[in-house]
Design an enzyme around this catalytic site. Sequence first.
Site, mmCIF file in Angstrom:
data_model
loop_
_atom_site.group_PDB
_atom_site.id
_atom_site.type_symbol
_atom_site.label_atom_id
_atom_site.label_comp_id
_atom_site.label_asym_id
_atom_site.label_seq_id
_atom_site.Cartn_x
_atom_site.Cartn_y
_atom_site.Cartn_z
ATOM 1 N N SER A 201 49.823 97.721 -32.394
ATOM 2 C CA SER A 201 50.081 99.096 -32.674
ATOM 3 C C SER A 201 48.986 99.921 -32.791
ATOM 4 C CB SER A 201 51.213 98.897 -34.121
ATOM 5 O OG SER A 201 51.613 100.455 -33.983
ATOM 6 N N MET A 322 50.081 99.000 -37.990
ATOM 7 C CA MET A 322 50.757 99.434 -39.103
ATOM 8 C C MET A 322 52.124 98.568 -39.390
ATOM 9 S SD MET A 322 50.249 103.562 -39.121
ATOM 10 C CE MET A 322 51.821 103.865 -40.223
ATOM 11 N N ASP A 325 55.912 94.729 -38.049
ATOM 12 C CA ASP A 325 56.636 94.237 -36.665
ATOM 13 C C ASP A 325 55.821 93.374 -36.237
ATOM 14 O OD1 ASP A 325 58.302 94.456 -34.463
ATOM 15 O OD2 ASP A 325 57.259 95.958 -33.384
#
Length: 384
Positions: A201, A322, A325
Amino acid sequence: MTKPEPAPIASADAVTRPIRVMIVDDAVVVRGMLSRWLTEAGGIEVASTHRTGSEAVSAVERVKPDVILLDIEMPDMDGLTALPLLLEKRPAATVIIASTLTTRHADISLRCLDLGAMDYIAKPSTNRDLTFGADFRREIVDKVKTLGGRTVRGHLPRPPGLAAAPKAGSARSIPPVAERPPFTLKPFSRIAPRIVAIGASTGGPNAITELLRQCRPAIECVSVVIAQHMPTMFTAMFADHLSKHLDIDVVEVAGGEILRRGRVYIAPGGKHLRVELKSGVTYAVIDDSPPVNFCKPSVDVTLQSVCQVFGSATLGVILTGMGSDGLIGAGEIAGRGGSVIAQDEETSVIWGMPGNVVRAGLCAAVGPPPMLADIINARVGVAA
């Protein structure tokens, strides 16, 4: 199998002073709205707003922002021109590019990452969508708090640009790894990987570029799938960027492609990427189901589907980002006998995704992207 839970991490709000933000956008409505959202979020001080890049460059040394929200298209001086000048005068600042969803803006945003921007946010294309965009508001606030909080604490690394490559004949610098790391490592699978599944990410484009550049020998022998949190249009430009700079066959998945060795498949922005086995052939499949972990594409969705097909021949890689996931997917890979490796905290822009996987005890190795690339080459059985 019990699903692993994200380990507690330090709050982005736990900083010693408010995060100072400079907003640079030629639209007065956008400047006012962002100022209100950030102020209402708490822990953030909007230090200044500017309508042109030249205004921001003139004020940045005086304002001393921790975070700069920078538009691309502005009169007098655009964001691409202003970015290196802002970082020259305020190297400690974290720059987040804010641009509307167009192919041209996606390309420019990736070029801004080359020049030192840390992240990007896709602005809604209309004022109505902008005003009522709850997801956009949440993303703005989350990224300013997380990246700005690290800037305030002095822990934000500045990774190399996307197109940067080591000089010919120079040795790669790999940070040392602790002999007794403060986390538990699992043994690697005894089965050589047939697929490498990468999730990332915030900060991911740089980390992915560095990783793929160093593990090109392995890519010739396996399929590679990537779920990078990116908006629509950005993923196609990112795939093209990687292909041109790394001379690797990289494609944005359209759906229905047969997975082949020597090719890298990137999940399209706004869609999930799954891997499915049909009649003995493995396909890349696009899924338009709801977001998972607020993400679409979701790393968990991709990793879970990959290990269901490849089992212990799966090698999962969790890079900077962040949130959490990828945690559930990494847990399934480990549970099916595959291997998971993750980026270390020192080189991650945000150690959320890899940090949660590491603390859950799911990793066989933890380190910077060059080290992870060496591991991938070794596990696949090729020389770097």
